[in-house]
Design a protein around this motif. Structure first.
Motif, PDB file in Angstrom:
ATOM      1  N   PHE A   1       1.121  -1.104   0.104  1.00  9.71           N
ATOM      2  CA  PHE A   1      -0.098  -0.147   0.096  1.00  9.71           C
ATOM      3  C   PHE A   1       1.165   1.105   0.584  1.00  9.71           C
ATOM      4  O   PHE A   1       0.689   2.074  -1.120  1.00  9.71           O
ATOM      5  CB  PHE A   1      -1.276  -0.169   1.618  1.00  9.71           C
ATOM      6  N   ALA A   2       2.097   1.327   0.438  1.00 14.02           N
ATOM      7  CA  ALA A   2       2.858   2.364   0.758  1.00 14.02           C
ATOM      8  C   ALA A   2       3.865   2.508  -0.607  1.00 14.02           C
ATOM      9  O   ALA A   2       3.227   3.912  -1.100  1.00 14.02           O
ATOM     10  CB  ALA A   2       3.947   2.498   1.698  1.00 14.02           C
ATOM     11  N   GLU A   3       3.933   1.625  -1.016  1.00 15.88           N
ATOM     12  CA  GLU A   3       4.454   1.798  -2.909  1.00 15.88           C
ATOM     13  C   GLU A   3       3.446   2.333  -3.614  1.00 15.88           C
ATOM     14  O   GLU A   3       3.891   2.294  -4.705  1.00 15.88           O
ATOM     15  CB  GLU A   3       5.134   0.521  -3.296  1.00 15.88           C
ATOM     16  N   GLY A   4       2.237   2.099  -3.838  1.00 12.97           N
ATOM     17  CA  GLY A   4       1.120   2.530  -4.430  1.00 12.97           C
ATOM     18  C   GLY A   4       0.304   1.315  -5.048  1.00 12.97           C
ATOM     19  O   GLY A   4       0.339   1.302  -6.094  1.00 12.97           O
ATOM     20  N   ARG A   5       1.232   0.242  -5.026  1.00 11.14           N
ATOM     21  CA  ARG A   5       0.536  -1.033  -6.136  1.00 11.14           C
ATOM     22  C   ARG A   5      -0.871  -1.253  -5.570  1.00 11.14           C
ATOM     23  O   ARG A   5      -1.353  -2.212  -6.059  1.00 11.14           O
ATOM     24  CB  ARG A   5       1.320  -1.998  -5.860  1.00 11.14           C
ATOM     25  N   ALA A   6      -1.300  -0.793  -4.173  1.00 16.59           N
ATOM     26  CA  ALA A   6      -2.982  -0.758  -3.637  1.00 16.59           C
ATOM     27  C   ALA A   6      -3.489   0.364  -3.396  1.00 16.59           C
ATOM     28  O   ALA A   6      -3.243   0.518  -2.637  1.00 16.59           O
ATOM     29  CB  ALA A   6      -2.462  -2.352  -3.573  1.00 16.59           C
ATOM     30  N   SER A   7      -4.139   0.445  -2.945  1.00 17.49           N
ATOM     31  CA  SER A   7      -5.562   1.005  -2.262  1.00 17.49           C
ATOM     32  C   SER A   7      -6.133   0.796  -1.043  1.00 17.49           C
ATOM     33  O   SER A   7      -6.566  -0.296  -1.346  1.00 17.49           O
ATOM     34  CB  SER A   7      -5.796   2.212  -2.802  1.00 17.49           C
ATOM     35  N   LEU A   8      -5.985   1.298  -0.303  1.00 16.42           N
ATOM     36  CA  LEU A   8      -6.801   1.086   0.799  1.00 16.42           C
ATOM     37  C   LEU A   8      -7.596   1.571   1.950  1.00 16.42           C
ATOM     38  O   LEU A   8      -7.884   3.575   1.914  1.00 16.42           O
ATOM     39  CB  LEU A   8      -5.959   0.628   2.053  1.00 16.42           C
ATOM     40  N   GLU A   9      -9.284   1.483   1.472  1.00 14.74           N
ATOM     41  CA  GLU A   9     -10.667   2.459   1.896  1.00 14.74           C
ATOM     42  C   GLU A   9     -11.279   1.428   3.363  1.00 14.74           C
ATOM     43  O   GLU A   9     -11.015   0.381   3.460  1.00 14.74           O
ATOM     44  CB  GLU A   9     -10.929   2.623   1.292  1.00 14.74           C
TER      45      GLU A   9
ATOM     46  N   LEU B   1      -8.051  -2.090  -3.982  1.00 12.36           N
ATOM     47  CA  LEU B   1      -8.475  -1.641  -5.074  1.00 12.36           C
ATOM     48  C   LEU B   1      -6.582  -2.627  -6.007  1.00 12.36           C
ATOM     49  O   LEU B   1      -5.815  -1.995  -5.321  1.00 12.36           O
ATOM     50  CB  LEU B   1      -8.102  -0.659  -5.741  1.00 12.36           C
ATOM     51  N   MET B   2      -6.244  -3.776  -6.375  1.00 12.06           N
ATOM     52  CA  MET B   2      -5.156  -3.758  -6.372  1.00 12.06           C
ATOM     53  C   MET B   2      -4.553  -3.547  -7.956  1.00 12.06           C
ATOM     54  O   MET B   2      -5.412  -3.584  -9.023  1.00 12.06           O
ATOM     55  CB  MET B   2      -4.951  -5.227  -6.422  1.00 12.06           C
ATOM     56  N   ARG B   3      -3.540  -2.213  -7.519  1.00  4.75           N
ATOM     57  CA  ARG B   3      -3.548  -1.478  -9.282  1.00  4.75           C
ATOM     58  C   ARG B   3      -2.796  -2.354  -9.882  1.00  4.75           C
ATOM     59  O   ARG B   3      -2.707  -2.496 -11.008  1.00  4.75           O
ATOM     60  CB  ARG B   3      -2.573   0.053  -8.338  1.00  4.75           C
ATOM     61  N   ASP B   4      -1.417  -3.512  -9.438  1.00  8.43           N
ATOM     62  CA  ASP B   4      -0.763  -4.536 -10.337  1.00  8.43           C
ATOM     63  C   ASP B   4      -2.228  -5.214 -10.757  1.00  8.43           C
ATOM     64  O   ASP B   4      -1.166  -5.713 -11.819  1.00  8.43           O
ATOM     65  CB  ASP B   4       0.106  -4.384  -9.727  1.00  8.43           C
ATOM     66  N   TYR B   5      -3.199  -5.222 -10.566  1.00 10.01           N
ATOM     67  CA  TYR B   5      -4.169  -6.420 -11.076  1.00 10.01           C
ATOM     68  C   TYR B   5      -5.471  -5.282 -12.121  1.00 10.01           C
ATOM     69  O   TYR B   5      -6.577  -5.970 -11.698  1.00 10.01           O
ATOM     70  CB  TYR B   5      -4.631  -7.078 -10.416  1.00 10.01           C
ATOM     71  N   GLY B   6      -4.711  -4.209 -12.891  1.00  8.89           N
ATOM     72  CA  GLY B   6      -6.047  -3.089 -13.017  1.00  8.89           C
ATOM     73  C   GLY B   6      -6.979  -3.166 -12.032  1.00  8.89           C
ATOM     74  O   GLY B   6      -8.385  -3.005 -12.557  1.00  8.89           O
ATOM     75  N   ASP B   7      -6.698  -2.688 -11.145  1.00 12.83           N
ATOM     76  CA  ASP B   7      -7.484  -1.920 -10.376  1.00 12.83           C
ATOM     77  C   ASP B   7      -8.370  -2.957  -9.669  1.00 12.83           C
ATOM     78  O   ASP B   7      -9.734  -2.846  -9.631  1.00 12.83           O
ATOM     79  CB  ASP B   7      -8.229  -1.003 -10.774  1.00 12.83           C
TER      80      ASP B   7
ATOM     81  N   ILE C   1      -7.081 -13.654 -11.428  1.00 15.79           N
ATOM     82  CA  ILE C   1      -6.933 -13.257 -12.779  1.00 15.79           C
ATOM     83  C   ILE C   1      -7.133 -14.446 -13.809  1.00 15.79           C
ATOM     84  O   ILE C   1      -7.460 -14.803 -14.747  1.00 15.79           O
ATOM     85  CB  ILE C   1      -5.624 -12.742 -13.538  1.00 15.79           C
ATOM     86  N   ARG C   2      -6.416 -15.425 -12.987  1.00  9.63           N
ATOM     87  CA  ARG C   2      -6.073 -17.055 -13.951  1.00  9.63           C
ATOM     88  C   ARG C   2      -7.459 -17.803 -13.818  1.00  9.63           C
ATOM     89  O   ARG C   2      -7.358 -18.660 -14.271  1.00  9.63           O
ATOM     90  CB  ARG C   2      -4.887 -17.672 -12.348  1.00  9.63           C
ATOM     91  N   ALA C   3      -8.268 -18.025 -12.566  1.00 10.08           N
ATOM     92  CA  ALA C   3     -10.159 -17.826 -13.217  1.00 10.08           C
ATOM     93  C   ALA C   3     -10.601 -17.050 -14.017  1.00 10.08           C
ATOM     94  O   ALA C   3     -11.358 -18.078 -15.392  1.00 10.08           O
ATOM     95  CB  ALA C   3     -10.733 -18.111 -11.850  1.00 10.08           C
ATOM     96  N   THR C   4      -9.928 -16.266 -14.413  1.00  6.61           N
ATOM     97  CA  THR C   4     -11.051 -15.331 -15.540  1.00  6.61           C
ATOM     98  C   THR C   4     -10.460 -15.628 -16.786  1.00  6.61           C
ATOM     99  O   THR C   4     -11.277 -16.167 -18.077  1.00  6.61           O
ATOM    100  CB  THR C   4     -10.989 -14.106 -15.339  1.00  6.61           C
ATOM    101  N   GLU C   5      -9.329 -16.247 -17.272  1.00  4.46           N
ATOM    102  CA  GLU C   5      -8.777 -16.976 -18.021  1.00  4.46           C
ATOM    103  C   GLU C   5      -9.286 -18.447 -17.937  1.00  4.46           C
ATOM    104  O   GLU C   5      -9.236 -18.883 -19.628  1.00  4.46           O
ATOM    105  CB  GLU C   5      -7.033 -16.464 -17.633  1.00  4.46           C
ATOM    106  N   ALA C   6      -8.994 -19.472 -16.899  1.00  2.00           N
ATOM    107  CA  ALA C   6      -9.180 -20.159 -17.086  1.00  2.00           C
ATOM    108  C   ALA C   6     -11.100 -20.780 -18.004  1.00  2.00           C
ATOM    109  O   ALA C   6     -10.771 -21.629 -18.511  1.00  2.00           O
ATOM    110  CB  ALA C   6      -8.750 -21.673 -15.787  1.00  2.00           C
ATOM    111  N   TYR C   7     -11.654 -20.184 -17.245  1.00  2.00           N
ATOM    112  CA  TYR C   7     -12.794 -19.914 -17.728  1.00  2.00           C
ATOM    113  C   TYR C   7     -13.279 -19.420 -18.515  1.00  2.00           C
ATOM    114  O   TYR C   7     -14.631 -19.143 -18.737  1.00  2.00           O
ATOM    115  CB  TYR C   7     -13.816 -19.978 -16.196  1.00  2.00           C
TER     116      TYR C   7
END
Length: 186
Positions: free
Chosen positions: A60-68, A80-86, A171-177
């Protein structure tokens, strides 16, 4: 050379101190809990404590994810996982467990729900630490979700691992299914 204390506890303490994680963990449940006999007295996280602890973590400190923190009748965290398309993940803490979940898609977006359900039952074991289920959304529509669950006494690194593993598994499940989902043309 002097021989370092090689006990697992001392090694873990040295690692935490060197990584700076010791400062973040100080004062939070489970950190520094007294040992009674052979067992550590469990300290359970609250949503507020977990929010404060996570906010100081590298993810979170590096901004790779945000927290609310969402204060409602049942407070939860929106991550919100920024590295995974929010990718939005929701984390809730209740008495004995922590639940981290993500919405996959509504049942109405699946071509053949019965065939899809059979495939999920055959393959969900390939998504370590996560499982797929059905949940009714506030609008009444049933949707597939992916979730992971931990003890409310889990250590912070385990909770972070669960969060990142769930994001990767979504992400893996979305691709697999993807072949089971309706396309824009359907």
């Amino acid at each position: 050379p002097a021989q370092a204390d090689a006990s697992p506890v001392a090694s873990g303490q040295q690692l935490l101190k060197a990584s700076g994680l010791e400062n973040i963990l100080a004062g939070f449940p489970g950190w520094g809990a007294e040992i009674e006999g052979e067992y550590m007295k469990p300290q359970l996280w609250t949503t507020q404590d977990l929010y404060e602890a996570l906010a100081g973590c590298e993810l979170f400190a590096e901004g790779r994810a945000s927290l609310e923190l969402i204060n409602a009748a049942e407070p939860c965290l929106l991550i919100l996982m920024r590295d995974y398309g929010d990718l939005p993940l929701y984390l809730s803490v209740s008495r004995q467990h922590i639940l981290v979940e993500a919405l996959l898609w509504p049942i109405s977006a699946v071509k053949d729900a019965e065939a899809f359900n059979r495939e999920v039952l055959r393959t969900h074991k390939f998504f370590s630490l996560s499982t797929i289920g059905l949940d009714r959304q506030p609008d009444g529509e049933e949707s597939y979700i992916m979730f992971g669950s931990l003890s409310a006494a889990s250590i912070l690194p385990s909770i972070l691992f669960e969060i990142e593993t769930l994001a990767d598994n979504v992400i893996r499940a979305t691709e697999a299914y993807e072949d089971f989902l309706l396309s824009a043309e359907d």
